[in-house]
Design an enzyme around this catalytic site. Sequence first.
Site, mmCIF file in Angstrom:
data_model
loop_
_atom_site.group_PDB
_atom_site.id
_atom_site.type_symbol
_atom_site.label_atom_id
_atom_site.label_comp_id
_atom_site.label_asym_id
_atom_site.label_seq_id
_atom_site.Cartn_x
_atom_site.Cartn_y
_atom_site.Cartn_z
ATOM 1 N N ASN A 101 33.748 18.171 32.073
ATOM 2 C CA ASN A 101 32.635 18.937 31.118
ATOM 3 C C ASN A 101 31.152 18.569 31.173
ATOM 4 O O ASN A 101 30.863 17.866 32.221
ATOM 5 C CB ASN A 101 33.199 18.917 29.706
ATOM 6 C CG ASN A 101 33.129 20.109 29.034
ATOM 7 O OD1 ASN A 101 32.106 20.989 28.944
ATOM 8 N ND2 ASN A 101 34.158 20.624 28.320
ATOM 9 N N PHE A 115 31.577 26.482 20.837
ATOM 10 C CA PHE A 115 33.016 27.323 20.859
ATOM 11 C C PHE A 115 32.702 28.770 19.975
ATOM 12 O O PHE A 115 33.671 28.978 19.156
ATOM 13 C CB PHE A 115 34.296 26.517 20.190
ATOM 14 C CG PHE A 115 34.769 25.417 21.099
ATOM 15 C CD1 PHE A 115 34.333 25.255 22.529
ATOM 16 C CD2 PHE A 115 35.562 24.539 20.452
ATOM 17 C CE1 PHE A 115 34.785 24.255 23.128
ATOM 18 C CE2 PHE A 115 36.113 23.397 21.374
ATOM 19 C CZ PHE A 115 35.594 23.339 22.788
ATOM 20 N N LYS A 164 40.832 18.740 30.416
ATOM 21 C CA LYS A 164 39.404 18.708 30.549
ATOM 22 C C LYS A 164 38.595 17.585 30.254
ATOM 23 O O LYS A 164 38.755 17.533 28.843
ATOM 24 C CB LYS A 164 38.825 20.166 30.637
ATOM 25 C CG LYS A 164 37.485 19.955 31.148
ATOM 26 C CD LYS A 164 36.888 21.513 31.160
ATOM 27 C CE LYS A 164 35.747 21.707 31.671
ATOM 28 N NZ LYS A 164 34.965 23.034 31.593
ATOM 29 N N ALA A 186 35.078 27.446 32.683
ATOM 30 C CA ALA A 186 35.484 28.116 31.245
ATOM 31 C C ALA A 186 33.898 27.903 30.787
ATOM 32 O O ALA A 186 33.061 27.359 31.180
ATOM 33 C CB ALA A 186 36.073 26.888 30.448
ATOM 34 N N ASN A 246 41.507 28.297 28.626
ATOM 35 C CA ASN A 246 41.160 27.020 28.052
ATOM 36 C C ASN A 246 41.112 27.118 26.602
ATOM 37 O O ASN A 246 40.669 28.022 25.966
ATOM 38 C CB ASN A 246 39.744 26.981 28.498
ATOM 39 C CG ASN A 246 39.055 25.816 28.147
ATOM 40 O OD1 ASN A 246 38.878 25.331 27.095
ATOM 41 N ND2 ASN A 246 38.427 24.958 29.032
ATOM 42 N N ASN A 250 29.926 19.807 21.644
ATOM 43 C CA ASN A 250 29.409 20.563 20.584
ATOM 44 C C ASN A 250 30.311 20.802 19.189
ATOM 45 O O ASN A 250 30.053 21.649 18.482
ATOM 46 C CB ASN A 250 28.844 21.841 21.119
ATOM 47 C CG ASN A 250 27.906 21.654 22.319
ATOM 48 O OD1 ASN A 250 26.926 20.951 22.048
ATOM 49 N ND2 ASN A 250 28.132 22.269 23.561
ATOM 50 N N THR A 251 31.471 20.410 19.307
ATOM 51 C CA THR A 251 32.289 20.274 18.129
ATOM 52 C C THR A 251 32.575 18.866 17.611
ATOM 53 O O THR A 251 33.349 18.011 18.349
ATOM 54 C CB THR A 251 33.982 20.738 18.600
ATOM 55 O OG1 THR A 251 33.525 22.260 18.962
ATOM 56 C CG2 THR A 251 34.629 20.754 17.232
ATOM 57 N N ASN A 288 23.593 23.435 26.849
ATOM 58 C CA ASN A 288 24.271 24.573 25.911
ATOM 59 C C ASN A 288 24.764 23.714 24.824
ATOM 60 O O ASN A 288 25.408 22.631 24.936
ATOM 61 C CB ASN A 288 25.462 25.555 26.362
ATOM 62 C CG ASN A 288 26.634 24.853 26.277
ATOM 63 O OD1 ASN A 288 27.381 25.072 25.439
ATOM 64 N ND2 ASN A 288 26.994 24.191 27.459
ATOM 65 N N ARG A 289 24.523 24.442 23.472
ATOM 66 C CA ARG A 289 25.152 24.007 22.256
ATOM 67 C C ARG A 289 25.911 25.074 21.438
ATOM 68 O O ARG A 289 25.594 25.425 20.594
ATOM 69 C CB ARG A 289 24.523 22.994 21.392
ATOM 70 C CG ARG A 289 23.240 23.887 20.942
ATOM 71 C CD ARG A 289 22.338 22.826 19.887
ATOM 72 N NE ARG A 289 21.051 23.711 19.508
ATOM 73 C CZ ARG A 289 19.857 23.395 19.935
ATOM 74 N NH1 ARG A 289 19.947 22.599 21.149
ATOM 75 N NH2 ARG A 289 18.777 24.082 19.770
ATOM 76 N N SER A 340 34.182 19.091 24.897
ATOM 77 C CA SER A 340 32.988 19.769 24.631
ATOM 78 C C SER A 340 32.222 18.731 23.622
ATOM 79 O O SER A 340 32.817 18.238 22.798
ATOM 80 C CB SER A 340 33.085 21.061 23.770
ATOM 81 O OG SER A 340 32.079 21.563 23.199
ATOM 82 N N ASP A 356 33.400 33.449 30.564
ATOM 83 C CA ASP A 356 34.074 34.517 29.945
ATOM 84 C C ASP A 356 34.921 34.018 28.849
ATOM 85 O O ASP A 356 36.150 33.862 28.832
ATOM 86 C CB ASP A 356 34.934 34.996 31.006
ATOM 87 C CG ASP A 356 35.524 36.346 30.539
ATOM 88 O OD1 ASP A 356 35.425 36.929 29.403
ATOM 89 O OD2 ASP A 356 36.218 36.972 31.070
ATOM 90 N N LYS A 357 34.091 33.683 27.823
ATOM 91 C CA LYS A 357 34.965 33.176 26.503
ATOM 92 C C LYS A 357 35.998 33.864 25.982
ATOM 93 O O LYS A 357 37.155 33.550 25.429
ATOM 94 C CB LYS A 357 33.848 32.537 25.323
ATOM 95 C CG LYS A 357 32.997 31.209 25.996
ATOM 96 C CD LYS A 357 32.022 30.998 24.642
ATOM 97 C CE LYS A 357 31.189 29.924 25.308
ATOM 98 N NZ LYS A 357 31.785 28.480 24.833
HETATM 99 C C1 LIG Z 1 27.000 28.041 28.539
HETATM 100 C C2 LIG Z 1 28.063 27.214 28.654
HETATM 101 C C3 LIG Z 1 29.077 27.284 28.265
HETATM 102 C C4 LIG Z 1 30.213 26.634 28.423
HETATM 103 N N1 LIG Z 1 31.378 26.747 27.701
HETATM 104 C C5 LIG Z 1 32.339 26.018 27.653
HETATM 105 C C6 LIG Z 1 33.628 26.205 27.255
HETATM 106 O O1 LIG Z 1 33.826 26.946 26.195
HETATM 107 N N2 LIG Z 1 34.930 25.368 27.434
HETATM 108 C C7 LIG Z 1 34.861 24.423 28.422
HETATM 109 O O2 LIG Z 1 35.815 23.831 28.328
HETATM 110 N N3 LIG Z 1 33.380 24.062 29.437
HETATM 111 C C8 LIG Z 1 32.511 24.964 28.737
HETATM 112 N N4 LIG Z 1 31.268 24.767 29.452
HETATM 113 C C9 LIG Z 1 31.602 23.734 30.791
HETATM 114 C C10 LIG Z 1 31.639 24.468 31.926
HETATM 115 O O3 LIG Z 1 32.952 25.090 31.994
HETATM 116 C C11 LIG Z 1 31.520 23.398 32.952
HETATM 117 O O4 LIG Z 1 32.409 22.288 32.857
HETATM 118 C C12 LIG Z 1 30.247 22.431 33.108
HETATM 119 O O5 LIG Z 1 29.202 23.764 32.867
HETATM 120 C C13 LIG Z 1 29.773 21.969 34.507
HETATM 121 O O6 LIG Z 1 29.679 22.946 35.691
HETATM 122 P P1 LIG Z 1 28.460 23.610 36.230
HETATM 123 O O7 LIG Z 1 27.510 22.580 36.225
HETATM 124 O O8 LIG Z 1 28.980 24.355 37.491
HETATM 125 O O9 LIG Z 1 28.004 24.528 35.043
HETATM 126 C C14 LIG Z 1 30.206 25.663 29.333
HETATM 127 C C15 LIG Z 1 28.967 25.539 30.150
HETATM 128 C C16 LIG Z 1 27.884 26.299 29.826
HETATM 129 C C17 LIG Z 1 26.873 26.404 30.685
#
Ligand SMILES: Cc1cc2nc3c(=O)[nH]c(=O)nc-3n(C[C@H](O)[C@H](O)[C@H](O)COP(=O)(O)O)c2cc1C
Length: 369
Positions: free
Chosen positions: A250, A125, A221, A72, A149, A185-186, A121-122, A183, A75-76
């Site tokens: 996450n 959502f 998650k 997730a 998600n 960030n919320t 990232n911050r 997350s 592709d939000k």
């Molecule tokens: C830019 C960015 C945006 C993300 N946004 C979400 C999100 O909207 N919802 C979510 O459940 N996880 C989000 N994630 C977390 C990823 O889905 C994943 O759990 C996390 O990055 C760890 O995997 P990775 O190390 O392969 O990136 C985000 C991660 C990144 C880097």
Amino acid sequence: MIFSRLSPLLRMPFVANLSLDALLKMDAETAHRATITALCLGLAPEQDHADPKELQVSLCGLDLPNPIGMAAGFDKNGEVPKPLARMGFGMIEVGTVTPRPQAGNPKPRLFRIPEVGGVINRMGFNNEGHEAVLARLKGTRVGAILGVNIGANKDSEDFVADYVLGVERFSSLADYLTVNISSPNTPGLRNLQAEDALARLLEAVLKARSKAAVRVPVFLKIAPDLDEKAMDGIARTVLATDLDGLIVSNTTISRDTVTNLTNAGEAGGLSGKPLFNLATQRLAQMRQRVGTLPIIGVGGIDSPATALAKFEAGANAVQLYSALVFGGFDMLDRLKRGLAASVRAAGKTNISELSGRATDDWAAGKLSL
Ligand SMILES: Cc1cc2nc3c(=O)[nH]c(=O)nc-3n(C[C@H](O)[C@H](O)[C@H](O)COP(=O)(O)O)c2cc1C
């Protein structure tokens, strides 16, 4: 952000400008948008061969051609699940989607840590909201397993109600749903991981699921920033329900693995390579607690060895995002070849047979990569 050095698309003038090197020179969020735009335009590499049979898995009744998913956050808004499927992902998780559209945090809000393949990232959502995403996905034949998600609006007065709405709106469209309460960030969202709050949330979510025409599998998650007691509470609560599985994990708020590196002082969630050991240990620790409940392992996968380690720690499928920023989409093929080779080298016929063979060592912190 994510185009491949070797992609045949690089022969095309438009995408020549989107080589991985060029993307890495752009601001991270601009590079991400450029990648999504290119995928929307159909300028994506396509897998031209079937997945190895060693990688076909079944997850909560869903048949995956391979167990590697797009995590997730990439592709939000559900803009590119089809090109991602054609590229060879076995599942694509769109979102996080909130009931109402929201802008997210002020920019800049996405940062690379190039020394170690990390990302902070911050985003907060940022998404177009249920209605827009629903309209876009309706009638789309993705060609892979589609996860949606779901989350809560930052200014929501009732977080639980936001998740219930997500279930009501997306359960007839998605192959599975993910309840994202992790997350960082919320503000306040992660409090839903506390035992009582989680029990109330899951009761409401699963009640809404039971009323839907189709029984859609629901995953939860969770964050990697949990101690033993918090993990016990989550496991106890989850096992008392008919939740279908966990996604671990996450991003982390810890900076232990990136001290003094570029952008390490930025607020937000850390992902990529510096998250790998923590997320994999938490995955194994949750595996010990939840028996055979399906778990999708996420966090820091950037090579066949790290993907294999997730399975050995107890995953039934995996997802990734951050490593694609640095390695490009070619990584997907490398991961598949490497995993299939590991299955054969172990004298087995399917990746599922490797799941959990090092859970105790990962859980105890005896292993790291
Ligand atoms: C830019 C960015 C945006 C993300 N946004 C979400 C999100 O909207 N919802 C979510 O459940 N996880 C989000 N994630 C977390 C990823 O889905 C994943 O759990 C996390 O990055 C760890 O995997 P990775 O190390 O392969 O990136 C985000 C991660 C990144 C880097």
